[in-house]
Design a protein around this motif. Sequence first.
Motif, mmCIF file in Angstrom:
data_model
loop_
_atom_site.group_PDB
_atom_site.id
_atom_site.type_symbol
_atom_site.label_atom_id
_atom_site.label_comp_id
_atom_site.label_asym_id
_atom_site.label_seq_id
_atom_site.Cartn_x
_atom_site.Cartn_y
_atom_site.Cartn_z
ATOM 1 N N SER A 1 0.759 -1.186 -0.210
ATOM 2 C CA SER A 1 -0.043 -0.092 0.176
ATOM 3 C C SER A 1 1.104 1.143 -0.143
ATOM 4 O O SER A 1 1.804 1.701 0.434
ATOM 5 N N GLU A 29 0.326 4.228 0.773
ATOM 6 C CA GLU A 29 0.187 4.516 2.509
ATOM 7 C C GLU A 29 0.419 4.025 3.605
ATOM 8 O O GLU A 29 1.152 5.014 3.928
ATOM 9 N N ASP A 30 0.665 2.626 3.268
ATOM 10 C CA ASP A 30 1.774 2.075 5.129
ATOM 11 C C ASP A 30 2.421 0.849 3.954
ATOM 12 O O ASP A 30 1.352 -0.379 3.494
ATOM 13 N N ARG A 31 3.209 0.474 3.828
ATOM 14 C CA ARG A 31 4.187 -0.173 3.073
ATOM 15 C C ARG A 31 4.377 -1.335 4.111
ATOM 16 O O ARG A 31 4.942 -2.599 3.408
#
Length: 287
Positions: free
Chosen positions: A197, A199-201
Amino acid sequence: MHDTIFDQLERDGFAVVEEFLRDAECEELVAAGLELTRHLPDAPPTVFSTTEPEQQQLKDKYFMESNDKISYFYEKDALDADGKLQLDPSISLNKVGHALHLLHPIFRCYTYSERVKALCRELRLLEPAVVQSMYIYKNPGIGGEVVPHQDISYLYTEPIPPIGFWIALQDATIQNGCLWIARGSHKSAVHRRMLRSPEDRNKCIYDRPAPVYPESSFTPVPVSKGTCILIHGNVVHRSAPNRSAASRPAYTFHVVERKGNNYSEDNWLQEGENAPFLNIYTTSQMQ
């Protein structure tokens, strides 16, 4: 004149290599898989499922950090409503992965064997590397369904797709959940990708909904114990749940070409200090 393994893979999207392992070698790997169930971690069980709308493993830190570990994933039917194990540990697991090829001496021995190296040469790979490995239990009566998918959805490489080595450690039949493959489907595009993602790896998302494949496109591929099925990264394949009384264990790992090929930074699984993508040709079977 018989088609080469390379020709079969290019034409059909898979190739069947019979008698890849001897019976005693299969039994050694099955014993190693059973031994893993005797040393389950104390951590709360993590379910592996390909049928849930919101797959737990997409959000699960345990899954995302399994690239350099031997991690344990349970069948959802093995746990009660409170997440407690309700079956004997020996039949509770869906799979163990994803660094068996690096960390477990028996699985490492078979992964980097001369037979694997010879197959990679037949497949015309110049710098093949193993990126992940799994022991799949497919236990009798509980072994879960694997929905239709392309391996490249999870291990995206371009221009050369990954290749799966899927080794039957006992006879794989229609009754106990053999592979079903959509012959020739590797010639179509990449249908879906699982990406880290933006937004959030540490989480993954799919870039589009799951495709729907007609049942008529799949052919069962039952094989005998010791057979290796080579799976083109773009070919669509699946397996049914195991509702029989016979187990269907398999050892599988994925190979990518490193020379002139790009391994996506958006793949969930990434190379790490403790999980290098080692060249098969130059890697020893021993740690």
